[in-house]
Structures are given as C-alpha cells and as structure tokens.
Design a protein around this motif. Structure first.
Motif, short mmCIF file in Angstrom:
data_model
loop_
_atom_site.label_atom_id
_atom_site.label_comp_id
_atom_site.label_asym_id
_atom_site.label_seq_id
_atom_site.Cartn_x
_atom_site.Cartn_y
_atom_site.Cartn_z
N THR A 65 0.86 -1.19 0.00
CA THR A 65 0.00 0.00 0.00
C THR A 65 0.89 1.23 0.00
O THR A 65 1.73 1.40 0.88
CB THR A 65 -0.92 0.01 1.24
OG1 THR A 65 -1.73 -1.17 1.20
CG2 THR A 65 -1.81 1.23 1.24
N VAL A 66 0.68 2.08 -1.00
CA VAL A 66 1.49 3.28 -1.15
C VAL A 66 0.59 4.50 -1.02
O VAL A 66 -0.41 4.62 -1.73
CB VAL A 66 2.20 3.31 -2.52
CG1 VAL A 66 3.06 4.56 -2.65
CG2 VAL A 66 3.03 2.05 -2.73
N LEU A 67 0.91 5.39 -0.09
CA LEU A 67 0.18 6.64 0.07
C LEU A 67 0.88 7.69 -0.77
O LEU A 67 2.10 7.86 -0.67
CB LEU A 67 0.16 7.05 1.54
CG LEU A 67 -0.71 8.27 1.87
CD1 LEU A 67 -1.46 8.05 3.17
CD2 LEU A 67 0.13 9.52 1.94
N VAL A 68 0.10 8.37 -1.63
CA VAL A 68 0.65 9.38 -2.54
C VAL A 68 0.02 10.73 -2.21
O VAL A 68 -1.17 10.92 -2.45
CB VAL A 68 0.40 9.01 -4.02
CG1 VAL A 68 1.02 10.05 -4.94
CG2 VAL A 68 0.93 7.62 -4.34
N THR A 69 0.81 11.64 -1.65
CA THR A 69 0.29 12.99 -1.44
C THR A 69 0.36 13.73 -2.77
O THR A 69 1.30 13.53 -3.54
CB THR A 69 1.09 13.77 -0.37
OG1 THR A 69 2.41 14.01 -0.85
CG2 THR A 69 1.13 13.02 0.95
N GLY A 70 -0.64 14.55 -3.05
CA GLY A 70 -0.69 15.22 -4.34
C GLY A 70 -1.00 14.26 -5.47
O GLY A 70 -0.71 14.52 -6.62
N GLY A 71 -1.63 13.15 -5.14
CA GLY A 71 -1.88 12.08 -6.11
C GLY A 71 -2.89 12.40 -7.18
O GLY A 71 -2.98 11.69 -8.18
N LYS A 103 -2.91 0.05 6.74
CA LYS A 103 -1.46 0.03 6.94
C LYS A 103 -0.80 0.57 5.66
O LYS A 103 -1.10 0.12 4.57
CB LYS A 103 -0.97 -1.38 7.22
CG LYS A 103 0.52 -1.47 7.45
CD LYS A 103 0.97 -2.92 7.56
CE LYS A 103 2.46 -3.03 7.70
NZ LYS A 103 3.23 -2.52 6.56
N VAL A 104 0.08 1.53 5.82
CA VAL A 104 0.78 2.12 4.69
C VAL A 104 2.21 1.58 4.68
O VAL A 104 2.91 1.63 5.68
CB VAL A 104 0.78 3.66 4.79
CG1 VAL A 104 1.65 4.28 3.72
CG2 VAL A 104 -0.65 4.19 4.71
N ASP A 105 2.63 1.06 3.52
CA ASP A 105 3.97 0.50 3.40
C ASP A 105 4.99 1.51 2.89
O ASP A 105 6.18 1.39 3.17
CB ASP A 105 3.94 -0.70 2.43
CG ASP A 105 3.02 -1.80 2.94
OD1 ASP A 105 3.24 -2.28 4.07
OD2 ASP A 105 2.08 -2.16 2.22
N ALA A 106 4.52 2.49 2.13
CA ALA A 106 5.44 3.49 1.56
C ALA A 106 4.68 4.79 1.31
O ALA A 106 3.45 4.78 1.16
CB ALA A 106 6.04 2.97 0.26
N VAL A 107 5.42 5.88 1.26
CA VAL A 107 4.83 7.20 1.01
C VAL A 107 5.62 7.88 -0.11
O VAL A 107 6.85 7.89 -0.09
CB VAL A 107 4.87 8.08 2.27
CG1 VAL A 107 4.36 9.49 1.97
CG2 VAL A 107 4.07 7.45 3.40
N ILE A 108 4.87 8.43 -1.06
CA ILE A 108 5.47 9.26 -2.12
C ILE A 108 4.83 10.63 -1.96
O ILE A 108 3.62 10.77 -2.03
CB ILE A 108 5.22 8.68 -3.52
CG1 ILE A 108 5.82 7.28 -3.64
CG2 ILE A 108 5.80 9.62 -4.59
CD1 ILE A 108 5.51 6.58 -4.96
N HIS A 109 5.66 11.63 -1.75
CA HIS A 109 5.17 12.97 -1.41
C HIS A 109 5.32 13.94 -2.58
O HIS A 109 6.42 14.37 -2.90
CB HIS A 109 5.94 13.47 -0.19
CG HIS A 109 5.61 14.85 0.26
ND1 HIS A 109 4.35 15.40 0.17
CD2 HIS A 109 6.39 15.81 0.82
CE1 HIS A 109 4.38 16.64 0.65
NE2 HIS A 109 5.62 16.90 1.04
N PHE A 110 4.17 14.26 -3.23
CA PHE A 110 4.14 15.22 -4.33
C PHE A 110 3.35 16.48 -3.98
O PHE A 110 3.18 17.36 -4.82
CB PHE A 110 3.48 14.62 -5.57
CG PHE A 110 4.27 13.54 -6.25
CD1 PHE A 110 5.59 13.73 -6.62
CD2 PHE A 110 3.67 12.32 -6.55
CE1 PHE A 110 6.30 12.73 -7.27
CE2 PHE A 110 4.38 11.32 -7.20
CZ PHE A 110 5.69 11.53 -7.56
N ALA A 111 2.82 16.60 -2.78
CA ALA A 111 1.93 17.71 -2.44
C ALA A 111 2.71 18.98 -2.14
O ALA A 111 2.76 19.45 -1.02
CB ALA A 111 1.04 17.33 -1.26
N GLY A 112 3.32 19.52 -3.15
CA GLY A 112 4.09 20.74 -2.99
C GLY A 112 3.63 21.81 -3.96
O GLY A 112 3.20 21.50 -5.07
#
Length: 158
Positions: A8-14, A81-90
């Motif tokens: 499960t990957v959480l993507v901010t700014g997805g 449960k989140v396994d990884a985070v990719i942060h694009f919310a900028g």
C-alpha cells in the motif's frame, strides 16, 4: 527500486499530473494506492480516469485532505497500513512563490514536517536518506545545527 505487488502506497498530491501518473503506474504494478490531495491545483477527475484505464486493478482510495491538516493525515494513515509514502503535495509556481513566499514555506516545509510527524506516529520512521529531494531542507530539523552554521537564503521558495 520497483514497487512491491500488494503493498500500500500513500501518494500525497496524487490527483495532480505527476501524482496521477505515478498512481497509474503503482496500480499497474499491483499496488494498493491511497491518495491524499486537497484538490487545490488538481481534480478528482484525474483519479477517475486512472481507475478507467485499469479497472481490474483500480484499488485506489481518495482522501480530500491538505498536508497541513494533521488530523486529516492521521485519518488517512489510520484507515489502512501504509507500506510506503510518495510525497508530491508541494506548491511549485515560480511567480506565485516569489509573490507569496510564506504560503510556499508553510505548505512545502511545514506541510512536509506534519506529514513526517504523522508517518512517525503510525510507525513509519523516515531517515534523511529516504527524504531524497527535501533532505537539504530538513537536515536542520533532524540534526543539531552549530551556532556558526552559514545562513543561506534561497533565491526562490518553490
């Protein structure tokens, strides 16, 4: 590193352009995707299109949430449960960043710190090495800074 099928990957700014294309690739690789986006410069339409492109693998959850909203981020992490985070919310518009630097500092720096705090609360402990593009900004938050550390003022805040 390739995404691990079933993770499960959480993507901010997805819901943005880069984020939605990343979500598409993660779903195609068999990942579950959790999107956190405030839709400030994007639309849920992009996520609908992602689901349309791979309907058999569209395990995508959306949380309408700003990265400055610690409570909203907490709910997104608590939901699974989140396994990884990719942060694009900028924020990234050069002209606006010069005209409204505090808006950019708040979102891009404070928002990232809040995201990291919520990640830590939920058991994900990032190291400076995993914070690739923001490590330079965040080193001062994670390490003692000597009194004689040179002050570098960025020319742009985006």
């Amino acid at each position: 590193m390739a995404p691990v099928e079933g993770s499960t990957v959480l993507v901010t700014g997805g819901a943005g352009y880069i984020g939605s294309h990343t979500c598409l690739q993660l779903l195609a690789a068999g990942c579950k995707v959790v999107v956190v986006d405030n839709l400030d410069n994007s639309s849920e339409e992009s996520l609908r299109r992602v689901k349309e492109l791979i309907p058999d693998k569209a395990d995508l959850t959306f949380h309408d949430c700003d990265i400055l909203d610690r409570e909203g981020l907490d709910k997104a992490f608590a939901a699974q449960k989140v396994d990884a985070v990719i942060h694009f919310a900028g924020l990234k518009a050069v002209g606006e960043s010069v005209a409204q630097p505090m808006k950019y500092y708040s979102n891009n720096i404070v928002g990232t710190v809040k995201l990291i705090e919520v990640m830590e609360k939920h058991g994900y402990v990032p190291s400076p090495g995993t914070l690739r593009s923001v490590t330079g900004w965040l080193q001062c938050l994670f390490f003692p800074v000597p009194v004689d550390f040179p002050l570098i003022v960025p020319a742009r805040v985006h």
